[in-house]
Design a protein around this motif. Structure first.
Motif, short mmCIF file in Angstrom:
data_model
loop_
_atom_site.label_atom_id
_atom_site.label_comp_id
_atom_site.label_asym_id
_atom_site.label_seq_id
_atom_site.Cartn_x
_atom_site.Cartn_y
_atom_site.Cartn_z
N GLU A 52 65.71 -0.76 -17.08
CA GLU A 52 66.03 0.56 -16.57
C GLU A 52 65.98 1.60 -17.67
O GLU A 52 66.97 2.24 -18.01
CB GLU A 52 67.43 0.56 -15.93
CG GLU A 52 67.53 -0.48 -14.84
CD GLU A 52 68.97 -0.67 -14.39
OE1 GLU A 52 69.79 0.22 -14.66
OE2 GLU A 52 69.25 -1.70 -13.77
N ASN B 53 65.12 -0.95 -30.86
CA ASN B 53 65.83 -1.74 -29.86
C ASN B 53 67.11 -1.08 -29.39
O ASN B 53 67.79 -1.59 -28.51
CB ASN B 53 66.10 -3.15 -30.38
CG ASN B 53 66.77 -3.15 -31.73
OD1 ASN B 53 66.50 -2.27 -32.54
ND2 ASN B 53 67.65 -4.08 -31.97
N SER C 228 62.19 -4.19 -26.06
CA SER C 228 63.02 -4.76 -25.01
C SER C 228 64.48 -4.78 -25.41
O SER C 228 65.32 -5.26 -24.67
CB SER C 228 62.59 -6.19 -24.69
OG SER C 228 61.24 -6.22 -24.36
N GLY C 229 64.76 -4.32 -26.61
CA GLY C 229 66.14 -4.29 -27.05
C GLY C 229 66.54 -5.47 -27.89
O GLY C 229 67.72 -5.66 -28.19
N MET D 9 67.23 1.10 -4.08
CA MET D 9 66.91 0.30 -5.27
C MET D 9 67.71 0.77 -6.48
O MET D 9 67.71 1.94 -6.81
CB MET D 9 65.41 0.43 -5.55
CG MET D 9 65.02 -0.24 -6.82
SD MET D 9 63.85 -1.57 -6.65
CE MET D 9 63.51 -1.63 -4.93
N THR D 10 68.37 -0.15 -7.12
CA THR D 10 69.20 0.24 -8.25
C THR D 10 68.49 0.00 -9.58
O THR D 10 68.92 0.49 -10.60
CB THR D 10 70.49 -0.60 -8.27
OG1 THR D 10 70.11 -1.97 -8.33
CG2 THR D 10 71.33 -0.34 -7.05
N VAL D 11 67.42 -0.74 -9.49
CA VAL D 11 66.84 -1.22 -10.75
C VAL D 11 66.42 -0.10 -11.68
O VAL D 11 66.58 -0.19 -12.88
CB VAL D 11 65.62 -2.11 -10.45
CG1 VAL D 11 65.03 -2.65 -11.72
CG2 VAL D 11 66.03 -3.23 -9.54
N PHE D 12 65.89 0.97 -11.11
CA PHE D 12 65.27 1.95 -12.00
C PHE D 12 66.11 3.19 -12.22
O PHE D 12 65.67 4.12 -12.87
CB PHE D 12 63.91 2.35 -11.44
CG PHE D 12 63.00 1.18 -11.32
CD1 PHE D 12 62.64 0.70 -10.08
CD2 PHE D 12 62.58 0.51 -12.45
CE1 PHE D 12 61.84 -0.39 -9.98
CE2 PHE D 12 61.77 -0.58 -12.34
CZ PHE D 12 61.40 -1.05 -11.11
N THR D 13 67.32 3.22 -11.65
CA THR D 13 68.12 4.39 -11.94
C THR D 13 68.53 4.34 -13.39
O THR D 13 68.74 3.29 -13.97
CB THR D 13 69.39 4.41 -11.07
OG1 THR D 13 70.02 3.16 -11.24
CG2 THR D 13 69.06 4.62 -9.62
N ARG D 14 68.61 5.52 -13.98
CA ARG D 14 68.89 5.55 -15.41
C ARG D 14 70.36 5.42 -15.67
O ARG D 14 71.16 6.26 -15.28
CB ARG D 14 68.34 6.84 -15.99
CG ARG D 14 66.86 6.79 -16.22
CD ARG D 14 66.31 8.15 -16.47
NE ARG D 14 66.41 8.98 -15.28
CZ ARG D 14 65.56 8.87 -14.26
NH1 ARG D 14 64.61 8.01 -14.29
NH2 ARG D 14 65.69 9.65 -13.22
N LYS D 15 70.76 4.33 -16.27
CA LYS D 15 72.15 4.14 -16.63
C LYS D 15 72.24 4.00 -18.14
O LYS D 15 71.35 3.47 -18.78
CB LYS D 15 72.70 2.86 -15.97
CG LYS D 15 73.04 3.05 -14.51
CD LYS D 15 73.77 1.86 -13.97
CE LYS D 15 72.91 0.62 -14.01
NZ LYS D 15 73.53 -0.52 -13.33
N GLN D 16 73.33 4.44 -18.67
CA GLN D 16 73.45 4.39 -20.14
C GLN D 16 74.35 3.25 -20.59
O GLN D 16 74.49 2.99 -21.76
CB GLN D 16 74.01 5.72 -20.67
CG GLN D 16 72.96 6.77 -20.80
CD GLN D 16 72.21 6.67 -22.12
OE1 GLN D 16 71.95 7.65 -22.75
NE2 GLN D 16 71.85 5.49 -22.58
N GLU E 111 74.55 -0.04 -20.77
CA GLU E 111 74.26 -1.16 -21.67
C GLU E 111 73.72 -0.74 -23.03
O GLU E 111 73.66 -1.54 -23.94
CB GLU E 111 73.23 -2.08 -21.00
CG GLU E 111 73.88 -3.00 -20.02
CD GLU E 111 72.85 -3.57 -19.10
OE1 GLU E 111 73.23 -3.94 -17.99
OE2 GLU E 111 71.68 -3.61 -19.48
N VAL E 112 73.30 0.50 -23.12
CA VAL E 112 72.68 0.92 -24.36
C VAL E 112 73.72 1.31 -25.39
O VAL E 112 73.51 1.19 -26.59
CB VAL E 112 71.77 2.12 -24.11
CG1 VAL E 112 70.75 2.22 -25.21
CG2 VAL E 112 71.13 1.99 -22.76
#
Ligand SMILES: Nc1ncnc2c1ncn2[C@@H]1O[C@H](COP(=O)(O)OP(=O)(O)O)[C@@H](O)[C@H]1O
Ligand SMILES: [Mg+2]
Lengths: 370, 576
Positions: free
Chosen positions: A163, A83, B481-482, B1-8, B10-11
């Motif tokens: 994403e 996760n 899903s995290g 579209m912003t949905v699929f750009t890879r952003k770090q 939140e991870v």
């Protein structure tokens, strides 16, 4: 983007079987934006490899790096929880949560893991993804009331909504009927190309792999045999197993004789006489090898009588099969049997003796590994 | 579209320390569960053995010698065997033939059989037996009087006898055989029978030579289960056997504890003997089941049995169905309701209609001990069902979804109470808590403990059935899903097991409300439960009030069983 180094994974197979080496030292890298497919027969370790990347299995040894972040390393004792990896995954069973509707299924990843995303934004992002997979009008529907194809797209939407850096797909089309599979294959390809998302795809279906991927890795019993573009894998397989697994082909066993007088051509001595080949795996003189030639590359010559020239054999038509735009012939040459595919216009009755020409540029001498 | 750009963004959270903490918590919870279940399951056994093998003089087998030399012991054992075997044969014969005709033939009226199969749940043994006393007692029994007036006096049966006990218990348990054999007939391939028919065998021959051999393992299993149930049975031998001085193990144990001076030694020895027999029987059934599973070649592979055409026998067979339904369901319930409307017992007649009233139902609520027992029963049922289902959901999670050491032990231990006859468990609890420093003897707590011990296997089965239906991928996709473990548990696992837990909850409520054979030994004035009150009303001769209480109890149970069925069907657990 993704680097997998010397990955191994074993399972305790119970008392009778001892230890199962599901993945046995695999190395590969995937470039940003690639569609990479792990292809191999059932039980060869594809799912296990994928689950190791996801973090759902703890490998025995090796190293996995995603976007320069080491998520697993046996030597450095690193293991990032699944996760925490920001990977989207679509399971073979889709694993749609039956107690949530379509919207809730997709919104779930945005609500968990301590993420504090405002409601409005969740709604907007979920609807956006649902539109992309064309499920927007079904947002309120209970997930169990969806058709197979819709469930598959829902699983995809749920994987994409976070994403992810990386998208993992485990035989996502295998539960669908043939027609739907075809159309979703294109859908998947379109989505992946538009979003440029790096994807690892697992399948045992070679047609699917050829149609979808930029790069294919062919697996067998825990090993990666060959990595290459679909074209390379199809036209220049390194081993008999790869040639056999990707599309249908004919094999002639023989002994490797080395370079011929013509440049870039080698000779293999077979039961039916010497065979000139233009492609060869890493073979030494005297090695047993297997020459592969695809049915559509064999030329069938109805009136040829000069069977003494190189790569020219004669055989008798055993059966013929009309399959739409082409004819499939089974032709007996001595003890062996060849499958040949010719344009439908060429019609030869069974029993007739014909000439077979095996163009050297399509003949490949391969390592015997089956 | 912003949905699929890879952003770090939140991870990048702080590394989660959950799993290790969780693993430690799981470890402690597993340990605690093993201790608690181990105590509940093993303490009764240990105390029974201790009590049976010691006297004030120390370790000895003199208790056994004394018990088995006591006058009447030989006859008691003979009676037990005759009763258990007799009612097992009767239940098996009735249940098996009904199941066969229900699964394999086109006889109409099958739904009556499904309805009748609920009887053991909705009519508790004590009420069933009392109803049959109204129907078949020597002089006042309705059926006996009818036979008498029809000139068939030689057919009358005195229910206070061994044949009477066999008849009542055999009828009461026959629906259980029906359910077991129903499943067995459904699981065998009908084409085996059809090919025998095609080779010229007659229907009875096919049944004898093909069908019966195919279901023999199931039949033997059902028979054995019935034998064990017969040995454990308390209500029938107590109500019908004691007046006729036909003693069996259970009634003898009850008697030993209700004489002065109390004979704990006899109760202990008989209880341990009975437990040894029932436990052996059940372990053998389990073992045999596992064997037959291993060698099973025909699996339940989607064949829809095509029913055999009975031809002109269709209607005679369905008349048998109707008769069975009348005897097992309608007659006992009708007589119970009839008696509940009378000021004193009278056989049904037109004159008696004049005195019919609902007065008894009013009286019920003025009897202080009745209302109190209702409260006690509900309190116990709700609390033991709630505790069991919560506890068993944790236990089944450990057993099915973790790799904790000791999870197999947990699984085994939680099934063990199946072997305890209710009365034996009651005896053991007396032994434990008369001496134990835990001061719960004579309180509702001891009843709570005995209920959760007895019904642990049922709670476990409901919980583990619904737990096993959550595929691992549902959890894993949440992880991908995290979701943290707590998210997964709260939002995925819990909502998915809730229907199954609810079904189990209602089921445990049902069996707790009807419980008599343990409670009868452990209640004190003030902690009576509902079935104990029925027992007392019977002994005190308040027959008509008892009938009113019983009618209301059956009504309540019908509602609960309906709910349990509805919930159970959803999660695929079969109510037994
Ligand atoms: N949980 C497991 N326990 C034991 N063996 C397993 C487990 N998962 C997979 N295997 C074994 O590992 C091998 C590879 O399995 P898998 O990766 O599922 O193959 P594929 O996905 O290519 O069909 C198989 O031999 C399989 O039996
Ligand atoms: Mg797989």
């Amino acid at each position: 983007m993704l680097a997998v180094t010397s990955l191994t994974k074993t399972f305790e197979g119970g008392k009778q079987f001892g230890r199962v080496m599901a993945v046995d030292g695999i190395d590969f890298t995937v470039k940003e934006g690639d569609f990479f497919t792990l292809l191999g027969p059932s039980g060869c370790g594809k799912t296990t490899t994928l689950r190791c990347i996801a973090g759902l299995e703890r490998p025995r040894s090796g190293e996995i790096t995603i976007s320069d972040r080491t998520v697993y390393s046996s030597s450095k004792n690193v293991f990032v929880q699944p996760n925490e990896r920001n990977i989207g995954m679509v399971f073979q069973s889709y694993a749609i949560w039956p107690h949530m509707n379509v919207f809730e299924n997709v919104a779930f990843p945005l609500k968990v893991g301590g993420r504090k995303i405002p409601k409005e934004q969740i709604k907007q992002r979920v609807m956006q993804v649902l539109e992309v997979v064309e499920l927007g009008h079904l947002a309120d529907r209970y997930a169990t009331k969806l058709s197979g194809g819709q469930q598959q797209r829902l699983a995809l939407a749920r994987a994409l909504v976070i994403e992810p850096n990386l998208l993992l797909l485990d035989e996502p089309l295998s539960n669908l009927d043939a027609k739907l599979r075809e159309s979703l294959r294109f859908e998947l390809k379109r989505l992946q190309r538009e979003k440029g998302i790096t994807t690892i795809y697992v399948t045992h279906d070679q047609a699917e792999a050829l149609a979808l991927s930029n790069v294919i890795g062919v697996m067998r019993t825990g090993h990666l045999l060959q990595i290459g573009t679909p074209r390379e894998i199809y036209e220049e397989p390194h081993t008999q197993f790869v040639a056999d697994f990707i599309g249908s082909t004919n094999f002639v066993q023989g002994t490797f004789q080395g370079q011929s007088s013509t440049p870039d051509t080698w000779v293999v001595e077979t039961n039916h006489g010497p065979l000139h080949v233009c492609k060869t795996a890493d073979l030494k003189v005297g090695d047993r090898c297997s020459v592969s030639i695809r049915p559509e590359h064999i030329q069938v010559l109805p009136d040829a009588d000069d069977t003494r020239s190189a790569n020219m054999w004669s055989g008798a038509i055993k059966t013929r099969l009309f399959v739409g735009e082409v004819m499939d012939y089974q032709i007996e040459v001595g003890e062996a049997e060849f499958r040949c595919r010719t344009p439908a216009s060429l019609s030869i009755p069974t029993g007739r003796t014909v000439g077979l020409y095996l163009p050297p540029e399509h003949c490949a001498a391969l390592v015997i590994d089956v | 579209m912003t949905v699929f750009t890879r952003k770090q963004t939140e991870v990048a959270r702080s590394p989660w320390r959950g799993p290790r903490v969780l693993r430690r918590a799981e470890f402690w919870i597993t340990g605690a569960a093993i201790l608690l279940i181990g105590y509940l399951v093993a303490a009764p056994l240990i105390y029974l053995i201790w009590q049976a093998f010691t006297t004030r003089a120390g370790l000895t087998i003199s208790n056994f010698i004394r018990a088995f030399q006591a006058p009447g012991t030989g006859e008691m054992i003979t009676n037990s065997v005759i009763f258990a075997v007799g009612q097992a044969i009767m239940a098996t014969l009735i249940g098996t033939s009904l199941a066969y005709f229900c699964v394999r033939t086109n006889a109409p009226m099958k739904p009556l059989l499904y309805a009748a199969s609920l009887v053991p749940l909705i009519i508790p043994g004590i009420l069933f037996t009392i109803s049959w006393i109204f129907l078949l007692s020597k002089d006042i029994g309705v059926i006996n009087q009818l036979l008498e007036s029809a000139g068939l006096g030689f057919l009358t049966l005195n229910i206070f006898s061994l044949p009477g006990m066999i008849l009542v218990d055999g009828l009461h348990l026959s629906p259980i055989v029906f359910l077991l054999m129903f499943a067995a007939f459904r699981a065998t391939d009908p084409s085996l029978e059809e090919s025998a028919l095609m080779s010229g065998a007659s229907l009875p021959t096919v049944f004898r030579r093909v069908t019966l051999p195919l279901v023999r393992p199931a039949l033997m299993g059902a028979m054995l289960v019935m034998l064990v149930r017969g040995l454990e049975s308390f209500e029938t031998p107590a109500l019908l056997g004691i007046p006729a001085r036909k003693w069996v193990f259970t009634s003898q144990i009850y008697q030993a504890l209700n004489t002065y001076p109390v004979r704990y030694d006899l109760a202990g020895v008989y209880s341990l003997t009975l437990l040894a027999i029932t436990a052996l029987g059940l372990f053998y059934v389990q073992w045999a089941n596992r064997q037959s599973e291993r060698y099973q070649t025909v699996t339940g592979k989607g064949f829809r049995p095509r029913p055999l055409d009975l031809g002109k026998w269709r209607w005679p067979v369905s008349i048998v169905f109707v008769l069975y339904f009348l005897i097992v369901v309608v007659a006992p319930l009708l007589i119970l309701i009839w008696v509940s409307l009378l000021p004193f017992y009278m056989a049904p007649s037109f004159e008696a209609l004049d005195v019919v009233s609902l007065e008894n139902y009013g009286r019920v609520f003025n009897l202080r001990n009745v209302t109190r027992s209702l409260k006690n029963s509900l309190l116990l049922a709700v609390s033991s069902a709630t505790f069991l289902m919560l506890f068993m959901s944790v236990v089944s999670y450990i057993v099915l979804k973790t790799r904790m050491p000791g999870r197999r032990l947990l699984d085994l231990l939680s099934a063990f109470p199946l072997a305890y006859p209710g009365l034996v468990l009651g005896v053991a609890f007396i032994f434990i808590y008369l001496r134990s420093p835990i001061p719960i003897y004579g309180t509702l707590w001891i009843l709570f403990l005995v209920y959760i011990t007895r019904y642990m296997p049922y709670g476990m089965r409901y919980a583990s059935t619904s737990m096993s239906q959550i595929s691992n991928e549902l959890e894993e996709s949440a992880k991908m899903s995290g979701a943290r473990w707590s998210d997964t548990f709260r939002r995925i696992i819990l909502p998915l097991v809730t229907p199954g837990l609810l079904a189990g909850w209602v089921y445990v409520m049902i069996v707790s409300v009807r419980e008599l054979s343990s409670s009868i030994l452990l209640y004190r004035s003030g902690t009576e439960v509902f079935s104990v009150i029925i027992w007392q009303l019977w002994n005190d001769g308040f027959t008509t009030v008892l009938a009113a209480v019983g009618t209301m109890m059956v009504f309540g149970l019908v509602i609960m069983v309906a709910i349990a069925y509805k919930l159970g069907a959803k999660v695929g657990v079969q109510v037994e």
